[in-house]
Scaffold this active site. Sequence first.
Site, PDB file in Angstrom:
ATOM      1  N   HIS A  37       0.833  -1.207   0.000  1.00 10.76           N
ATOM      2  CA  HIS A  37       0.000   0.000   0.000  1.00 10.76           C
ATOM      3  C   HIS A  37       0.873   1.265   0.000  1.00 10.76           C
ATOM      4  O   HIS A  37       0.582   2.243  -0.691  1.00 10.76           O
ATOM      5  CB  HIS A  37      -0.879   0.049   1.251  1.00 10.76           C
ATOM      6  N   GLN A 153      -8.797  -7.457 -10.405  1.00  9.35           N
ATOM      7  CA  GLN A 153      -9.439  -6.215  -9.949  1.00  9.35           C
ATOM      8  C   GLN A 153      -8.985  -5.027 -10.799  1.00  9.35           C
ATOM      9  O   GLN A 153      -9.791  -4.165 -11.162  1.00  9.35           O
ATOM     10  CB  GLN A 153      -9.096  -5.968  -8.480  1.00  9.35           C
TER      11      GLN A 153
HETATM   12  O1  PAF Z   1      -8.099  -3.801  -3.173  1.00 11.79           O
HETATM   13  C1  PAF Z   1      -8.765  -3.400  -2.209  1.00 11.79           C
HETATM   14  O2  PAF Z   1      -8.254  -3.184  -1.097  1.00 11.79           O
HETATM   15  C2  PAF Z   1     -10.241  -3.175  -2.386  1.00 11.79           C
HETATM   16  O3  PAF Z   1     -10.799  -4.110  -3.238  1.00 11.79           O
HETATM   17  C3  PAF Z   1     -10.587  -1.738  -2.843  1.00 11.79           C
HETATM   18  C4  PAF Z   1     -10.020  -1.438  -4.222  1.00 11.79           C
HETATM   19  C5  PAF Z   1     -10.032  -0.746  -1.848  1.00 11.79           C
HETATM   20  C6  PAF Z   1     -12.100  -1.559  -2.919  1.00 11.79           C
HETATM   21  O4  PAF Z   1     -12.693  -1.786  -1.680  1.00 11.79           O
END
Ligand code: PAF
Length: 282
Positions: A37, A153
């Site tokens: 992150h 995603q």
């Molecule tokens: O990847 C994540 O942490 C989640 O899927 C996101 C993109 C924050 C959406 O809730």
Amino acid sequence: MQILTTAAGLQAHTESARQAGRRIGLVPTMGALHAGHLQLVQAARAECDEVIATIFVNPTQFNNAEDFRLYPRVPDADAVLLAPAGCTALFAPSVEEMYPQPTVLRFDFGDLERVMEGAHRPGHFNGVATVVSKLFHLARPHRAYFGQKDWQQVAVVRQLVADLSFDLEIVARPTIREADGLAMSSRNRRLDAPARAAAPLLYQVLTAAAEQVQQGLSPLQVQAQAEAALAAEPLLTPEYFAVADAQTLQPLAAYVPGRAVVLCLAAHLGGVRLIDNVVVER
Ligand code: PAF
């Protein structure tokens, strides 16, 4: 670093930044932050003037109530990490703030979500697309940052941006790994010692499979060998191993010259569901 908890507060904050000509980078997360992150925040810091991280454990993307309940939540530790990484504002809303009423709209990403995570977690990408759309509308970022550990995603979010003409750029950053190869994930915190000791197998299987793709083993052979290697670990319950086109995500019967291949897996380890992937350029 400002801490915002309301949708109106986020809108006002980013609107005034926009009016001041500042470029906004958005880093959506569900918290329990790790180096994966933080590299997204750092990348946003390098490319934008305003960096908004969001922390929201989004209930609508969980198809398993227990998984939602057990998802790690460490808001105080998260807040400490964000400012040094370059975050200028944190948006951490409540469920009621994000969903003042149940959503009725449903997203369908077609073939993109009929495989892998979409196939194994019904409704997952509807929940992701819902919350990401809300965040895009509220923050109106110039760029939004996502990790490639969630390869599917990223593909779904890119499709969302294209289909709904969101005026922003998606930036995808590489997976960050522990020294033993385990992909960093918020869920790793839930691994007990034996599960943690077994976890590097996931990346070992992926890298072995990637070599086999390079050597020309067929997708079916690669998949069979990977499945056998995963099945040999008693602590691990494999969910899927896919050899797919890196862009369309569709399973491959044969390689297509010039098209990258993505190897994706999901497995349960000591009650924790982990995913990982490796891309093979060809
Ligand atoms: O990847 C994540 O942490 C989640 O899927 C996101 C993109 C924050 C959406 O809730």
